[in-house]
Write an enzyme that holds these catalytic residues in place. Structure first.
Site, mmCIF file in Angstrom:
data_model
loop_
_atom_site.group_PDB
_atom_site.id
_atom_site.type_symbol
_atom_site.label_atom_id
_atom_site.label_comp_id
_atom_site.label_asym_id
_atom_site.label_seq_id
_atom_site.Cartn_x
_atom_site.Cartn_y
_atom_site.Cartn_z
ATOM 1 N N ARG A 1 -11.329 6.414 -4.775
ATOM 2 C CA ARG A 1 -10.302 6.525 -3.764
ATOM 3 C C ARG A 1 -9.874 7.858 -3.232
ATOM 4 O O ARG A 1 -9.558 8.092 -2.223
ATOM 5 C CB ARG A 1 -9.140 5.809 -4.429
ATOM 6 C CG ARG A 1 -8.652 4.363 -3.902
ATOM 7 C CD ARG A 1 -10.066 3.416 -4.147
ATOM 8 N NE ARG A 1 -10.336 3.424 -5.624
ATOM 9 C CZ ARG A 1 -11.101 2.229 -5.834
ATOM 10 N NH1 ARG A 1 -11.806 1.435 -5.004
ATOM 11 N NH2 ARG A 1 -11.682 2.341 -7.223
ATOM 12 N N HIS B 1 -7.290 -6.001 0.792
ATOM 13 C CA HIS B 1 -6.214 -5.161 1.088
ATOM 14 C C HIS B 1 -5.239 -5.661 2.054
ATOM 15 O O HIS B 1 -4.202 -5.346 1.639
ATOM 16 C CB HIS B 1 -6.743 -3.730 1.468
ATOM 17 C CG HIS B 1 -5.882 -2.650 1.424
ATOM 18 N ND1 HIS B 1 -5.227 -2.264 0.108
ATOM 19 C CD2 HIS B 1 -5.104 -2.007 2.352
ATOM 20 C CE1 HIS B 1 -4.387 -1.393 0.447
ATOM 21 N NE2 HIS B 1 -4.088 -1.078 1.769
ATOM 22 N N SER C 1 0.862 -1.062 0.038
ATOM 23 C CA SER C 1 -0.120 -0.055 0.079
ATOM 24 C C SER C 1 0.786 1.150 -0.083
ATOM 25 O O SER C 1 1.557 1.361 -0.882
ATOM 26 C CB SER C 1 -0.908 -0.036 1.326
ATOM 27 O OG SER C 1 -2.240 0.737 1.019
ATOM 28 N N MET C 2 0.797 2.029 1.048
ATOM 29 C CA MET C 2 1.650 3.266 0.921
ATOM 30 C C MET C 2 3.062 2.828 1.146
ATOM 31 O O MET C 2 4.027 3.511 0.360
ATOM 32 C CB MET C 2 1.272 3.922 2.212
ATOM 33 C CG MET C 2 2.225 5.462 2.388
ATOM 34 S SD MET C 2 1.751 6.387 4.122
ATOM 35 C CE MET C 2 2.515 5.183 5.135
ATOM 36 N N ASP D 1 -9.362 -6.353 -3.278
ATOM 37 C CA ASP D 1 -8.983 -5.133 -2.690
ATOM 38 C C ASP D 1 -9.664 -3.961 -3.170
ATOM 39 O O ASP D 1 -9.978 -3.559 -4.233
ATOM 40 C CB ASP D 1 -7.506 -4.777 -3.203
ATOM 41 C CG ASP D 1 -6.759 -3.826 -2.234
ATOM 42 O OD1 ASP D 1 -7.618 -3.152 -1.716
ATOM 43 O OD2 ASP D 1 -5.578 -3.875 -2.299
#
Length: 267
Positions: free
Chosen positions: A128, A246, A95-96, A218
């Protein structure tokens, strides 16, 4: 846990194992310990020296409540790699954390031997972006939601339908989420990094070997966005895991660990 002053902040990190180095980079709101349940043991057993750390914003690393950029977080990783003298290293980000690794690979390919990018994207879409703005607005409102509610919302956002239909598994997840819901000024600073700018064109210049892992269910970083990243990075491979949301690296750790280790064996 070890704490060092790096890149002007207090950074907490952990090391396990011996061998070639692997650095794991976590996503928004989570600490390094999330890696330690499944990924760290598998990598250590495979003969790697594994480094995890708490991103800025996540105590005991400095919260940096005044805000920061993704480039600041890349600088943190570079400072840690330099401090430990482990370049070039393999990196895994989710993710990040994947966005941090992508920017690291673009800026300093000499530091990155291989990169695994999980639950990743190179841009924000309307849905998002709206979610990012809404989460930031909630953080700024001062409203305190019941932890039971936050846990259920987080589970619905982050887990696959298959997991959500497993009553025993969901009960365990809700227990964990209710008592580990991230909060505080550091989380707010991380949330402010979204929406992401469009970096697809830039990622066509990444020159290090990359493997993208996407999760079919996700909702936060849809698999189509991961496929875009893999298509943009020259020579990147892509693997899609079914029945994963996710948090796919926690829902299907055996499959994810296999994918990571198989890729590492190619380089």
């Amino acid at each position: 846990m070890t704490t060092a002053t790096l890149n002007g902040i207090r950074l907490s990190y952990y090391e396990q194992g011996a061998g070639e180095p692997v650095v794991l980079v976590m996503g928004t709101g989570s600490g390094a310990r999330a890696w330690h349940l499944h990924q760290v043991p598998a990598l250590v057993a495979a003969g790697y020296r594994v480094v995890t750390f708490d991103n800025r914003g996540i105590p005991p690393t400095s919260e940096c409540a005044g805000g920061f950029t993704l480039h600041d977080m890349v600088d943190d990783v570079l400072a840690l790699v330099d401090h430990l003298h482990i370049a070039p290293a393999r990196f895994v980000g989710t993710s990040m954390g994947a966005a941090i690794v992508q920017e690291l690979a673009l800026r300093r390919p000499d530091v990155v031997r291989q990169a695994v990018l999980m639950a990743t994207r190179a841009r924000s879409d309307v849905a998002r972006s709206a979610l990012a703005r809404a989460e930031l607005a909630l953080a700024d409102s001062g409203a305190k939601l019941p932890p039971e509610y936050q846990a259920v919302v987080r589970a619905m956002q982050s887990l696959s339908p298959k997991t959500l239909l497993d009553d025993a598994a969901v009960a365990d997840w809700l227990d964990v989420m209710e008592f580990s819901e991230p909060s505080g000024p550091g989380l707010r600073a991380q949330l402010a990094l979204d929406p992401l700018p469009d970096r697809l064109a830039a990622y066509r210049s990444i020159s290090v070997p990359c493997h993208v892992i996407s999760f079919a269910d996700d909702l936060i970083t849809p698999p189509e966005h991961g496929r875009e990243v893999a298509d943009a990075i020259p020579g990147a491979s892509h693997e899609l895991f079914q029945d994963c949301g996710h948090y796919g690296y926690l829902e299907n750790p055996e499959g994810i660990n296999r994918s990571i280790l198989d890729f590492f064996r190619t380089g």
